[in-house]
Design an enzyme around this catalytic site. Structure first.
Site, PDB file in Angstrom:
ATOM      1  N   ARG A 294       0.828  -1.215   0.000  1.00  0.00           N
ATOM      2  CA  ARG A 294       0.000   0.000   0.000  1.00  0.00           C
ATOM      3  C   ARG A 294       0.861   1.263   0.000  1.00  0.00           C
ATOM      4  NH1 ARG A 294      -5.024  -2.271   3.794  1.00  0.00           N
ATOM      5  NH2 ARG A 294      -6.007  -3.353   2.038  1.00  0.00           N
ATOM      6  N   TYR A 428      -6.228  -1.439  -7.044  1.00  0.00           N
ATOM      7  CA  TYR A 428      -5.590  -2.616  -6.445  1.00  0.00           C
ATOM      8  C   TYR A 428      -4.921  -2.306  -5.107  1.00  0.00           C
ATOM      9  CZ  TYR A 428      -1.102  -1.629  -9.096  1.00  0.00           C
ATOM     10  OH  TYR A 428       0.042  -1.110  -9.631  1.00  0.00           O
ATOM     11  N   GLU A 429      -4.597  -3.372  -4.393  1.00  0.00           N
ATOM     12  CA  GLU A 429      -4.100  -3.303  -3.001  1.00  0.00           C
ATOM     13  C   GLU A 429      -5.096  -2.607  -2.079  1.00  0.00           C
ATOM     14  OE1 GLU A 429      -1.911  -5.254  -2.444  1.00  0.00           O
ATOM     15  OE2 GLU A 429      -1.266  -5.499  -4.505  1.00  0.00           O
ATOM     16  N   GLY A 430      -6.357  -2.833  -2.326  1.00  0.00           N
ATOM     17  CA  GLY A 430      -7.407  -2.198  -1.538  1.00  0.00           C
ATOM     18  C   GLY A 430      -7.821  -0.905  -2.210  1.00  0.00           C
ATOM     19  N   GLN A 435      -9.326   2.149   1.649  1.00  0.00           N
ATOM     20  CA  GLN A 435      -8.333   2.900   2.431  1.00  0.00           C
ATOM     21  C   GLN A 435      -9.015   3.912   3.340  1.00  0.00           C
ATOM     22  OE1 GLN A 435      -5.227   1.698   2.138  1.00  0.00           O
ATOM     23  NE2 GLN A 435      -6.164   0.374   0.594  1.00  0.00           N
TER      24      GLN A 435
END
Length: 570
Positions: A294, A428-430, A435
């Site tokens: 992240r 992507y990656e949340g 977030q």
């Protein structure tokens, strides 16, 4: 257009804006001297300018492809990756026990930033390996560490993370992949994973997959997930790549951008894997990698902003249009609206980069000191870095197209590539919505204490700046006070109302932090000069948005849910 890695900018920000001297003063990072950091940044900049940047356009035009089960990467990628690995650039921050340099994450973040700006599709490969290294350092057995870490750190082998499945996107607990014990300490991993960045390549070596799957006795949901290391080639008795494992690339996704980065659908058919960490504790282990990613993805957004800004600036300096005003060249850089866009791009880029590097400094200080307040700060800044960094990348890349005018819509100029490449970073990656939910949820479980401590520093910094920059300092102080009141209001809301205003709150927080770092930069130059002017642009033109965002945050969820699905479809 030739790319120039902004090495001087990193050095200035480390020295004068984000407090890197605190990191270098610790025993753990004592070797991160100014001379060492300067040499690393200069060497990485040379690699980016001369080796990686020339691959930016070919990566878009000649992306990865799957031929007869073999992934073929962009011509030149394998040779460039070899130079990245041979130069030791894959794992600067990895532990020294297995061949890493043990340097601060802040230094690695600068290197990742410039590499991503040079060629984002290629930089994604070592970024994933860095995350896997960190996960193995924290959770793998000594035997797995001894076998895999030296090869990952050297860049001989590369790493991936396998979370997402066709039926389980952000809801990781819904995954169906399974792992059956083989009776010899290994497991047979079966299942399909999608959206696997750099799932395979033709660089040689081995590709090491971290795969989430369920053991036979696993509980439902996230409590029953374990983590497995599943290599493409099973190491032999000497630790060298041996027999192919029972896994394959089914297909490569046809993507909007990042064409040079192969995004694979991976199929595991009883593939041999090794458990990483405790059974049923895989998500905690994978979160080590995800948190690293992240920060890294936020920096990818900043990287794309850097590339797009340099591209747009070069065009604006060269493009002649309209009748030149007295004392100007006639280039569009002298048009007021173009100047507005360029100044806005540069000021946003600085703010996002400063937040990301401050995040990295907090991670380094937490590791070096064990101080809980540094850990809390790092955790607080991570979702802000990821969301604001990627939003900035998208915004700056989009503005870069606008500066090119009609030519920005023409692919040959390369302006659109930055926007197409960076757009996925907000997903992507949340997703950035996740977030924001993390910020107002997990990161506010302390009642907002970590946030309020950081805001106190912003106000203290503004007080210190009143002598040289009274007007700007006053505006930053007032904005921080508004955000303090907003934070207190937020933690009093129920969770549904918090989530409804979470995206607005995160952006408001980022704007206040960005203004704080701009003020620091202006003070470092004595309150005059280009940095003070850029601070003026950001504080007067960007920061005022925080008030409207906090008003949105306070509105809660009622008005959103007053619109029924039928109303939305009408």
């Amino acid at each position: 257009m030739p790319f120039r890695a902004p090495v001087t900018e990193y050095r200035f920000m480390l020295d004068h804006v984000v407090g890197f001297s605190q990191v270098a003063a610790t025993d753990l990072f004592a070797e991160a001297t100014p001379d060492t950091v300067e040499a690393i940044l200069t060497g990485a900049g040379k690699l980016c300018d001369e080796v990686m940047a020339p691959l930016q356009r070919p990566a878009d035009l000649q992306g990865a492809r799957l031929e007869n089960g073999i992934v073929r990467t962009t011509p030149g990628f394998a040779e460039a990756y070899a130079q990245i690995a041979e130069g030791g650039w894959v794992a600067l921050s990895a532990g020294t026990d297995h061949g890493g340099m043990g340097l601060p994450i802040a230094v690695t973040s600068c290197v990742n930033d410039m590499m991503g700006a040079a060629c984002l599709a290629l930089q994604l490969n070592p970024l994933l390996t860095q995350g896997q290294i960190e996960a193995l350092e924290h959770h793998a057995s000594p035997e797995l560490q001894a076998l895999y870490l030296p090869k990952l750190i050297s860049g001989e082998w590369t790493g991936t993370m396998n979370l997402t499945e066709p039926s389980a996107g952000s809801d990781v607990g819904a995954l169906r992949s399974k792992a059956e014990p083989n009776g010899d300490g290994t497991y047979a991993v079966t299942g399909q994973k999608i959206f696997i960045s750099w799932g395979d390549h033709d660089f040689g070596g081995n590709v090491c997959h971290l795969v989430l799957a369920r053991l036979p006795d696993a509980a439902p949901g996230t409590r029953g997930i374990s983590l497995f290391l599943v290599p493409k080639l099973i190491p032999d008795e000497n630790g060298n790549p041996g027999q192919p494992n029972a896994l394959r690339v089914v297909s490569l996704e046809h993507k909007m951008g990042l064409h040079g980065s192969p995004t694979a659908v991976m199929q595991y058919d009883g593939a041999t894997g090794w458990l990483v960490g405790e059974p049923h504790k895989g998500l905690a282990a994978m979160f080590t990698m995800m948190n690293n990613a992240r920060l890294g993805v936020g920096i990818q957004g900043i990287s794309a902003a850097e590339g797009a800004y340099q591209h747009a600036l070069a065009y604006a300096l060269d493009r002649k249009q309209g009748k030149p005003a007295a004392g100007t060249t006639g280039a569009i850089v002298d048009h007021p609206d173009v100047r507005r866009m360029l100044a806005g791009m540069k000021s946003e880029l600085f703010a996002a980069r400063a937040i990301a590097l401050a995040n990295a400094v907090a991670i380094d200080m937490a590791r070096a000191t064990g101080d809980a307040e540094w850990s809390a700060r790092a955790a607080l800044l991570t979702p802000i870095t990821k969301a604001y960094g990627t939003d900035t990348g998208i915004s700056v890349a989009q503005t870069g197209i606008q500066i090119h005018g009609g030519m920005g819509f023409i692919e040959e100029t390369g302006a659109a590539q930055y926007l197409r490449d960076v757009r996925v970073t907000a997903i992507y990656e949340g997703t950035n919505g996740i977030q924001a939910a993390d910020l107002v949820g997990r990161k506010m479980m302390d009642g907002g204490e970590a946030a309020l401590r950081l805001l106190q520093e912003v106000q203290d910094g503004a007080e210190a700046a009143r002598g040289l920059l009274p007007d700007l300092a006053g505006e930053v102080w007032s904005a921080a006070e508004s955000l303090r009141e907003g934070t207190e209001s937020l933690v009093a809301q129920d969770m549904v109302d918090r989530l409804a205003g979470s995206v607005a709150y995160l952006r408001a927080f980022a704007l206040v932090l960005g203004a704080h770092f701009h003020l620091r930069a202006a003070l470092a130059e004595g309150g005059t000069g280009a940095r003070a002017t850029l601070a003026h642009v950001y504080i007067r033109r960007q920061l005022p948005q925080h008030g409207a965002l906090l008003a949105e945050m306070r509105d809660g969820a009622a008005s959103l849910y007053a619109l029924s699905p039928e109303d939305l479809a009408a």
